[in-house]
Design an enzyme around this catalytic site. Structure first.
Site, mmCIF file in Angstrom:
data_model
loop_
_atom_site.group_PDB
_atom_site.id
_atom_site.type_symbol
_atom_site.label_atom_id
_atom_site.label_comp_id
_atom_site.label_asym_id
_atom_site.label_seq_id
_atom_site.Cartn_x
_atom_site.Cartn_y
_atom_site.Cartn_z
ATOM 1 N N TYR A 139 2.901 10.039 0.810
ATOM 2 C CA TYR A 139 4.006 9.518 1.619
ATOM 3 C C TYR A 139 5.368 9.987 1.114
ATOM 4 C CZ TYR A 139 0.333 6.268 3.124
ATOM 5 O OH TYR A 139 -0.834 5.698 3.591
ATOM 6 N N ASP B 176 0.839 -1.186 0.000
ATOM 7 C CA ASP B 176 0.000 0.000 0.000
ATOM 8 C C ASP B 176 0.882 1.247 0.000
ATOM 9 O OD1 ASP B 176 -2.835 1.220 0.580
ATOM 10 O OD2 ASP B 176 -1.469 2.190 1.988
ATOM 11 N N LYS C 141 -2.499 6.163 -3.970
ATOM 12 C CA LYS C 141 -3.650 7.015 -3.665
ATOM 13 C C LYS C 141 -3.515 8.411 -4.277
ATOM 14 C CE LYS C 141 -3.827 4.778 0.874
ATOM 15 N NZ LYS C 141 -2.383 4.486 1.003
ATOM 16 N N HIS D 222 -7.542 9.355 -1.572
ATOM 17 C CA HIS D 222 -6.925 9.280 -0.242
ATOM 18 C C HIS D 222 -7.862 9.762 0.859
ATOM 19 C CE1 HIS D 222 -2.740 9.143 1.790
ATOM 20 N NE2 HIS D 222 -3.671 8.989 2.692
#
Length: 313
Positions: A57, A52, A86, A119
């Protein structure tokens, strides 16, 4: 669901004929790039086949390199690996959705992702800033785009073969129902905070009734207080079954029909979190009836600002 004695073998069917999702996944929210690359290497060697990721990030390039090394080493084939990333909040406008995925694909060194999730259901002001703010320092929301418009753009990505399934993240049941009511391509996955202190039974039941996989992040609570692994009910079950409290909490998640994501940089913990097996029915019942603590650790469902993701300095 295809249950298994070893729960890491469990897979969950995905909507729209998109195959099955490994129920036990590995989250890549690890800030240090060296640690992230090594953790992903260990996770893939251990047997994790579900990664994931997220634009937010800021390490998709690291994940891409780790995957490329695993492919080259023969650890895993691309077709056997499920990769999700996402769409971040500043890219909700339809014309920004496709380019956002293309940028993620380039960083991940992939031709397609298996899953692409919105997200959060909150749109931020479009632009390069991940956390745009207004004059008062509060999140600058984009009021000129709706979640349904964003979803329509997500559906086109499936049509184009850029992803196999689409889904939503950090969303409450009411907003999910809005999308389910109008979707041409149904959400295959809904990723939310979920653990024994936040079981989300109503959301889980809705998802199961509509063929949607509930994917739990923070299934161990990120080690935050109150600590799930210190819960007396979970500790008693762990002691009786000769398992760790973490293994009990993770097994509970899979057995109730959800998928989960764990994250660690400790090789021993990575292997421990993968090696989960079924709990007896009396243990499942004890966790449902005996755990009284209720706690949400992450306020992202109310703000669109994830509490667990460190902001860039």
């Amino acid at each position: 669901m295809q249950p298994a004695k070893h729960l890491y073998e469990t897979t969950l069917p995905l909507a729209n004929g998109a195959g099955t999702l490994p129920a036990v996944g590995f989250g890549t929210l690890i800030r240090d790039p060296v640690a992230a690359r090594q953790a992903i290497k260990v996770a893939l060697e251990t047997g994790f086949r579900h990664l994931d990721c997220a634009e937010l990030y800021r390490n998709e390039d690291v994940v891409g390199q780790a995957m490329r090394e695993a492919f080259d080493a023969g650890t895993v084939r691309r077709e056997d690996l499920f990769v999700t990333t996402k769409l971040w909040n500043n890219n909700h406008r339809p014309e920004r959705v496709g380019p956002a995925l293309e940028a993620s694909l380039k960083r991940l060194q992939l031709d397609y992702v298996d899953g692409y999730l919105v997200h959060t259901p909150y749109a931020f002001r479009p632009g390069d800033e991940q956390y745009p703010t207004d004059k008062d320092g509060q999140p600058a929301y984009d009021r000129e785009v709706t979640l349904v418009e964003t979803w329509r753009a997500m559906e086109r990505l499936v049509d184009e073969g850029k992803c196999r399934f689409i889904g939503l993240s950090d969303i409450r049941l009411e907003r999910l129902k809005e999308i389910v009511a109008v979707a041409r391509i149904m959400p295959a996955v809904v990723q939310v905070e979920c653990h024994p202190y936040l079981p989300e039974w109503e959301l889980l039941e809705f998802c199961q009734a509509h063929g949607i996989v509930l994917l739990a992040f923070a299934p161990l609570g990120h080690g935050m207080e109150p600590r799930i692994t210190d819960d007396p009910v979970i500790k008693a079950i762990a002691q009786r079954l000769d398992r760790t409290p973490a293994q009990v909490a993770l097994a509970w998640a899979v057995q109730r029909g959800s998928a989960l994501l764990t994250t660690s940089t400790n090789p021993a913990h990575i292997r421990e979190n993968f090696a989960i097996s079924a709990l007896p029915e009396d243990a499942m019942q004890a966790m449902r009836s005996g755990i009284e603590t209720t706690f949400r650790l992450n306020a992202v469902v109310d703000t669109g600002v994830p509490g667990f993701v460190p902001k860039a300095g």
